[in-house]
Design a protein around this motif. Structure first.
Motif, short mmCIF file in Angstrom:
data_model
loop_
_atom_site.label_atom_id
_atom_site.label_comp_id
_atom_site.label_asym_id
_atom_site.label_seq_id
_atom_site.Cartn_x
_atom_site.Cartn_y
_atom_site.Cartn_z
N VAL A 94 38.65 2.87 -18.48
CA VAL A 94 38.70 1.66 -18.73
C VAL A 94 39.69 0.41 -19.27
O VAL A 94 40.85 -0.42 -18.50
CB VAL A 94 38.02 1.06 -17.21
CG1 VAL A 94 38.80 0.10 -16.43
CG2 VAL A 94 37.23 1.97 -16.14
N PHE B 15 28.70 -0.64 -15.60
CA PHE B 15 29.40 -1.60 -15.46
C PHE B 15 28.74 -3.38 -15.88
O PHE B 15 30.30 -3.87 -16.48
CB PHE B 15 29.36 -1.70 -13.94
CG PHE B 15 31.09 -2.40 -13.47
CD1 PHE B 15 32.11 -1.66 -13.29
CD2 PHE B 15 30.97 -3.29 -13.07
CE1 PHE B 15 33.01 -1.50 -13.12
CE2 PHE B 15 32.20 -4.19 -13.20
CZ PHE B 15 33.15 -3.15 -12.80
N PHE C 8 32.87 6.60 -14.08
CA PHE C 8 33.44 5.74 -14.30
C PHE C 8 33.15 5.66 -16.25
O PHE C 8 31.95 5.88 -17.17
CB PHE C 8 32.54 4.46 -14.10
CG PHE C 8 32.76 2.80 -14.91
CD1 PHE C 8 33.83 2.62 -14.92
CD2 PHE C 8 31.65 2.13 -15.85
CE1 PHE C 8 33.86 1.02 -15.17
CE2 PHE C 8 32.44 1.33 -16.53
CZ PHE C 8 33.04 0.58 -16.35
N PRO D 123 34.19 -3.66 -8.33
CA PRO D 123 32.98 -2.53 -8.19
C PRO D 123 32.15 -1.97 -6.54
O PRO D 123 30.56 -1.50 -6.82
CB PRO D 123 31.87 -2.85 -9.81
CG PRO D 123 31.69 -4.13 -9.02
CD PRO D 123 33.20 -5.15 -8.50
N TYR E 269 38.93 2.37 -12.02
CA TYR E 269 37.70 2.97 -12.15
C TYR E 269 37.28 4.49 -12.46
O TYR E 269 36.45 4.71 -13.02
CB TYR E 269 36.51 2.32 -11.10
CG TYR E 269 36.90 1.31 -11.55
CD1 TYR E 269 37.05 0.37 -12.83
CD2 TYR E 269 36.57 -0.24 -10.97
CE1 TYR E 269 36.94 -1.43 -13.05
CE2 TYR E 269 37.09 -1.52 -10.16
CZ TYR E 269 37.77 -2.12 -11.49
OH TYR E 269 37.43 -3.23 -11.94
N TYR F 209 40.21 2.11 -5.76
CA TYR F 209 39.41 2.67 -7.48
C TYR F 209 38.93 3.26 -8.10
O TYR F 209 39.02 4.08 -8.75
CB TYR F 209 37.76 1.82 -6.81
CG TYR F 209 37.42 2.13 -5.69
CD1 TYR F 209 36.35 3.62 -6.49
CD2 TYR F 209 37.38 2.68 -4.20
CE1 TYR F 209 35.38 4.26 -5.83
CE2 TYR F 209 36.96 3.34 -3.40
CZ TYR F 209 35.99 4.16 -3.66
OH TYR F 209 35.38 4.93 -3.70
#
Length: 533
Positions: A104, A141, A99, A129, A93, A89
């Motif tokens: 993304v 998100f 993030f 996540p 991300y 990740y």
């Protein structure tokens, strides 16, 4: 538009799904997670799809490889020829330490295009996540998941998002299900499929409306790409007289662009027609290369909304008088205590007055909302000195916010045509917001630029800034930008909505520019003279 093509999901309870499917899985254990994902990716690899797995701390890249090897003996060959890629990740991300939705989404699109260039049928992905540990990242998100739903249509893409049930609150579970077409969860040892309420409702509504259109009491119309009516059921002919002959020029179809609908996908809108309101679902039908419009009468709902707005107006008006009286008595008592030398009591009454002022402001906002909704917001248009009004407003705000310096950079005074009080209300809102959302900074900049036809006013702060995906939402009713790691400033989230309506009534434009972590600049542009209609 891509013709509907079904792919084997590899998951028995799901079966075959079309490109553009976005679903999720709730898991409790590593086994829950790996069992589903290994079957999911196995089906993709066997059907010539490009596969990308973004792992988490809960099930790492090494764990993923180990699980894949048990079920897919040729996994090393798939990896070697580039048909499958596995990323931690932190390399996906959080690639740049934080993030960022736009980055993304772009990475997924690039992978999709890369897969097609390599000759693969499409892209199959999964992400997790598990790294999220605060509300801001969760909200960002969730916005990203909602954006996937909006943009996934044109791509040969399957997306399976996985969520730890242990880390999700009840509200967060609802967020997740809402943002996906359906969810998987293991109960009593068996996988179960749960469709989101929105998906269920959409499927039921479309199935209902599509059944027996001749007998349907709701108007159903089908138009071709040039805008000619190919079909209108009896309800359409009765409720929308002349629709067959007028085609796209009929009032029920005004604003519908069949070509745009073909490209952009389904559209929902609400329109007034005579004394009724209709909710229209506008859907492109690839088999017929046409656009179908389903109409539902929502007049009763609109009447209820009107009653609600009227109630808010009456309630706000009734509150205004007693609260104003409380403020007057507070000021009198405060003066009495000061005259007697009881400074502590006087200061406490000063704090009480500040809270009363806040209530008065909220009541004023609610009254304005009601006036906007009922079309009764009044304006007193006349010529006035713009800079003089700015000086008065900024001095008032400066007096109650001594911790911030309001720096004015004003163009030479110009007389403009507008409602002095209402435009002052917008500037007050800009300044108070700038101060509220930059508590760690000590200045805001108020600037004007004037040309022959218009004046532009901007207020810049150096505070938290607003993420790109949330910038236009700030002008919606009851929307408030939440701060990270700090208490969110108080308010109903009405000020900017009211401001935007005031600027619209002045034939102007309102907007915001922002850099996250560096601050925001809110601005409006209004004409100097009345606009000839």
């Amino acid at each position: 538009m891509i013709k509907k093509e079904f792919r084997d999901s590899g998951i028995d309870i799901v079966g075959k799904v079309p490109w553009g499917t976005h679903f999720c899985q709730f898991y409790r254990t590593q086994k829950d997670l790996s069992d589903v994902l290994v079957r999911y990716f196995k089906a993709g690899l066997e059907n010539n799809e490009f596969c990308v797995w973004v792992t988490s701390e809960f099930l790492t890249r090494e764990d993923a490889l180990k699980s894949l090897k048990k079920v897919i003996p040729r996994i090393e060959q798939y990896l070697k020829k580039g048909q499958m890629e596995i990323f931690p990740y932190t390399d996906w991300y959080l690639k740049q330490g934080k993030f960022e939705m736009k980055r993304v989404l772009k990475m997924w699109v690039n992978k999709h295009n890369e897969g097609l260039k390599k000759g693969f049928a499409g892209l199959r992905v999964s992400g997790n996540p598990f790294w999220i540990d605060n509300k801001k990242d969760w909200d960002d998100f969730a916005s990203y998941e909602a954006e996937i739903n909006r943009v996934i249509g044109p791509y040969k893409l399957l997306v399976l998002c996985t969520y730890s049930l242990e880390k999700c609150s009840a509200d967060e579970v609802i967020d997740v299900v809402t943002n996906h077409q359906f969810a998987l969860i293991r109960r009593r040892g068996k996988l179960e499929l749960i469709k989101s309420a929105e998906q269920k409702k959409a499927e039921e509504e479309i199935a209902h409306l599509a059944s027996f259109p001749e007998l349907n009491i709701n108007p159903i119309v089908e138009i071709n790409i040039p805008g000619e009516v190919m079909y209108a059921n009896p309800a359409s002919k009765k409720l929308f007289p002349g629709i067959k002959e007028e085609g796209i020029k009929h009032t029920a179809l005004l604003g519908i662009n069949p070509g745009s609908t073909k490209k952009s996908g389904p559209l929902i809108r609400e329109i007034p027609l005579g004394d009724k309101w209709y909710r229209q679902a506008i859907i492109y039908v690839p088999e017929a290369d046409s656009v179908r419009i389903y109409n539902n009468d929502i007049t009763d709902r609109k009447k209820l909304e009107q009653l609600k707005d009227e109630f808010l107006g009456v309630a706000s008006h009734e509150l205004k008088t007693p609260v104003t009286s409380i403020k007057a008595y507070t000021q009198i008592l405060r003066k009495i205590f000061y005259d007697k030398g009881d400074i502590r009591s006087a200061e406490m009454l000063g704090k009480m007055e500040a809270q009363v002022n806040r209530i008065i402001g909220l009541i004023a906002d609610l009254l304005d909302i009601t006036k906007i909704q009922t079309g009764k917001m009044q304006f007193n248009y006349k010529y006035f000195d713009f800079n003089e009004m700015i000086d008065e407003v900024s001095e008032d705000v400066q007096r109650i916010s001594p911790q911030h310096e309001i720096i004015k950079e004003l163009a030479r005074t110009k007389t403009i045509y507008g409602d002095r009080e209402r435009l002052g209300q917008v500037i007050t809102n800009f300044l108070t917001n700038a101060i509220k959302y930059s508590p760690k900074n000590d200045r805001v900049i108020l600037k004007t630029v004037v040309d022959d036809k218009k004046v532009t006013l901007s207020v810049r702060d150096f505070g938290m800034g607003i993420p790109e995906e949330k910038r236009q939402k700030v002008f919606e009713r009851f929307y408030r930008v939440e701060t990270t790691g700090e208490r969110t400033p108080t308010g109903l989230g009405l000020g900017l909505y009211i401001s935007s309506e005031i600027i619209k009534r002045h034939q102007g434009k309102i907007g915001v520019k922002s850099n996250t972590g560096k601050g925001s600049t809110f601005y409006f542009v209004v004409p100097l003279k009345p606009v000839q209609k």
